[in-house]
Design a protein around this motif. Structure first.
Motif, short mmCIF file in Angstrom:
data_model
loop_
_atom_site.label_atom_id
_atom_site.label_comp_id
_atom_site.label_asym_id
_atom_site.label_seq_id
_atom_site.Cartn_x
_atom_site.Cartn_y
_atom_site.Cartn_z
N LEU A 151 0.84 -1.21 0.00
CA LEU A 151 0.00 0.00 0.00
C LEU A 151 0.87 1.25 0.00
O LEU A 151 0.61 2.20 -0.75
CB LEU A 151 -0.92 -0.02 1.22
N PHE A 152 1.89 1.26 0.84
CA PHE A 152 2.82 2.40 0.88
C PHE A 152 3.44 2.63 -0.50
O PHE A 152 3.53 3.75 -0.99
CB PHE A 152 3.90 2.12 1.93
N TYR A 153 3.89 1.52 -1.13
CA TYR A 153 4.54 1.61 -2.45
C TYR A 153 3.58 2.19 -3.48
O TYR A 153 3.93 3.09 -4.26
CB TYR A 153 5.02 0.23 -2.88
N GLY A 154 2.33 1.69 -3.52
CA GLY A 154 1.38 2.14 -4.52
C GLY A 154 1.02 3.61 -4.36
O GLY A 154 1.01 4.37 -5.34
N VAL A 155 0.75 4.04 -3.14
CA VAL A 155 0.39 5.45 -2.91
C VAL A 155 1.57 6.36 -3.22
O VAL A 155 1.42 7.45 -3.80
CB VAL A 155 -0.10 5.65 -1.47
N ALA A 156 2.78 5.92 -2.85
CA ALA A 156 3.96 6.74 -3.13
C ALA A 156 4.18 6.91 -4.63
O ALA A 156 4.61 7.96 -5.09
CB ALA A 156 5.20 6.10 -2.50
N ARG A 157 3.89 5.87 -5.40
CA ARG A 157 4.01 5.96 -6.85
C ARG A 157 3.00 6.93 -7.44
O ARG A 157 3.30 7.65 -8.40
CB ARG A 157 3.82 4.58 -7.48
N LEU A 158 1.81 6.96 -6.86
CA LEU A 158 0.74 7.79 -7.41
C LEU A 158 0.78 9.23 -6.90
O LEU A 158 0.27 10.13 -7.55
CB LEU A 158 -0.63 7.18 -7.08
N SER A 159 1.37 9.44 -5.72
CA SER A 159 1.41 10.80 -5.16
C SER A 159 2.81 11.12 -4.66
O SER A 159 3.72 11.34 -5.46
CB SER A 159 0.37 10.94 -4.04
N ASP A 160 3.00 11.16 -3.32
CA ASP A 160 4.31 11.46 -2.76
C ASP A 160 4.52 10.64 -1.49
O ASP A 160 3.60 9.99 -0.98
CB ASP A 160 4.47 12.95 -2.50
N LEU A 161 5.73 10.68 -0.95
CA LEU A 161 6.07 9.86 0.22
C LEU A 161 5.33 10.28 1.49
O LEU A 161 4.89 9.42 2.25
CB LEU A 161 7.58 9.88 0.45
N PRO A 162 5.17 11.59 1.77
CA PRO A 162 4.41 11.95 2.98
C PRO A 162 2.99 11.40 2.96
O PRO A 162 2.50 10.88 3.97
CB PRO A 162 4.43 13.48 2.97
N THR A 163 2.30 11.51 1.80
CA THR A 163 0.94 10.96 1.69
C THR A 163 0.94 9.45 1.90
O THR A 163 0.07 8.90 2.57
CB THR A 163 0.34 11.31 0.32
N ALA A 164 1.94 8.77 1.30
CA ALA A 164 2.03 7.32 1.45
C ALA A 164 2.27 6.93 2.91
O ALA A 164 1.70 5.95 3.41
CB ALA A 164 3.16 6.78 0.57
N ALA A 165 3.11 7.71 3.61
CA ALA A 165 3.40 7.40 5.01
C ALA A 165 2.15 7.54 5.87
O ALA A 165 1.87 6.70 6.73
CB ALA A 165 4.50 8.33 5.51
N ILE A 166 1.39 8.60 5.64
CA ILE A 166 0.17 8.82 6.42
C ILE A 166 -0.86 7.73 6.11
O ILE A 166 -1.53 7.19 7.00
CB ILE A 166 -0.41 10.22 6.14
N THR A 167 -0.99 7.37 4.83
CA THR A 167 -1.95 6.33 4.43
C THR A 167 -1.62 4.99 5.06
O THR A 167 -2.50 4.29 5.59
CB THR A 167 -1.97 6.19 2.90
N SER A 168 -0.34 4.59 5.03
CA SER A 168 0.04 3.30 5.61
C SER A 168 -0.12 3.31 7.14
O SER A 168 -0.46 2.29 7.74
CB SER A 168 1.47 2.95 5.23
N ALA A 169 0.09 4.48 7.77
CA ALA A 169 -0.13 4.57 9.22
C ALA A 169 -1.60 4.38 9.55
O ALA A 169 -1.96 3.69 10.52
CB ALA A 169 0.36 5.92 9.73
N VAL A 170 -2.48 4.97 8.74
CA VAL A 170 -3.92 4.79 8.95
C VAL A 170 -4.30 3.33 8.76
O VAL A 170 -5.11 2.77 9.52
CB VAL A 170 -4.72 5.70 7.99
N ALA A 171 -3.72 2.67 7.75
CA ALA A 171 -3.99 1.25 7.52
C ALA A 171 -3.54 0.42 8.71
O ALA A 171 -4.21 -0.55 9.11
CB ALA A 171 -3.29 0.79 6.25
N GLY A 172 -2.39 0.78 9.30
CA GLY A 172 -1.90 0.06 10.46
C GLY A 172 -2.84 0.20 11.66
O GLY A 172 -3.11 -0.77 12.37
N ILE A 173 -3.34 1.40 11.87
CA ILE A 173 -4.28 1.63 12.97
C ILE A 173 -5.57 0.84 12.72
O ILE A 173 -6.16 0.26 13.65
CB ILE A 173 -4.58 3.13 13.11
#
Length: 309
Positions: A151-173
């Protein structure tokens, strides 16, 4: 029952050498079938099965030789011994009234090589079964960890690393919340570590809004973790080494386990730092998602072999 493979061997000249000439025209064959659950041998004379034997893989000695016996028309006893002499190769020998008359591999014993016999002994098989049970128990947590990483990889490819980091943190929660309602362990050691790293990444992303800060998080955390393991190893593996050894399917030397993981952690952090400096964002994404895990697994397997008690 599906067969893995079938071996058919013509036992040349057994009857011609051991019985009167009137028997020399008989066709004597040995067939060996390997199945997913065991192996079977059959002795055929003129196409008719006169003896057969089956050994399941759950037997005390699954690769013990078979002994197939038949009485010849003149009353003498034919015994064919057969078994494995390599991972997929078989051998056989024929005796008439106890006298050796034919061998498929003259001078070569019908037995697995010593190294393969060690793998097949009951103690080693019990260890393998324990390891498989351990993997079966932990695969949901490993799948969650890999899923969050993808998930982190896909979001980072489509947007940027900060967005990917926040998205993966939400998925973890979200995984932590789901865990409260299911019995399957979704937050084993690997998954929990991934969630913690995701929260650290999200914190760095919110604080700095910078790709490099997100990339450096695993290098920083990896180095700190490695130093903790090395410090524990210097004290004999009293805490981290002892805790991890309790979850291993085989006995481990606590100090070596902590030292090995510390060294692997430092090596991984150094490699990742090199990818960041010389490769940039895309190279780092490919390294952390597809390359780092298999390389780390190989290093950890070698380390565990070294750390066994």
């Amino acid at each position: 029952m599906a067969s893995g493979w079938t071996s058919s061997t013509k036992i040349d000249a057994i009857l011609a050498l051991s019985a009167p000439a009137r028997h020399s025209g008989h066709d004597v064959r040995l067939q060996i079938d390997a199945h997913f659950t065991g192996w079977e041998s059959r002795l055929l004379i003129d196409g008719v099965a006169v003896a057969r034997q089956w050994t399941g893989l759950d037997a005390a000695d699954p690769f013990a030789n078979h002994g197939l016996a038949a009485t010849l028309s003149d009353g003498r006893e034919l015994v064919v011994e057969c078994g494995f002499n390599s991972m997929l190769g078989t051998g056989a020998a024929a005796y008439v009234d106890g006298r050796l008359l034919w061998e498929s591999h003259p001078g070569r014993p019908i037995a697995l090589p010593a190294r393969m016999q060690a793998l097949a002994n009951p103690e080693r098989r019990a260890q393998s079964q324990a390891q498989m049970a351990h993997l079966k128990r932990n695969w949901p947590a490993m799948a969650c960890d890999i899923g969050v990483g993808l998930l982190f990889y896909g979001v980072a490819r489509l947007s940027d690393l900060p967005t990917a980091a926040i998205t993966s943190a939400v998925a973890g929660i979200a995984l932590a919340v789901v865990q409260r309602f299911v019995k399957v362990d979704l937050l084993g050691g690997l998954a929990r570590f991934g969630i913690i790293m995701g929260l650290v990444s999200a914190g760095l992303a919110i604080a700095f809004q910078d790709d490099r800060a997100v990339m450096l998080r695993s290098t920083i955390m990896g180095t700190l973790t490695a130093l903790l393991f090395l410090g524990d190893a210097a004290l004999g593996g009293r805490w981290l080494g002892k805790g991890l050894a309790n979850y291993m399917p085989m006995a481990m030397n606590r100090r070596r386990l902590a030292l090995g993981l510390g060294l692997v952690g430092l090596a991984s952090a150094a490699a990742e730092q090199g990818v960041i400096w010389w490769g940039g964002k895309d190279a780092w994404l490919n390294w952390t998602t597809f390359i780092e895990m298999p390389v780390s697994l190989v290093l950890i397997m070698l380390m565990m072999r070294w750390a066994r008690a």
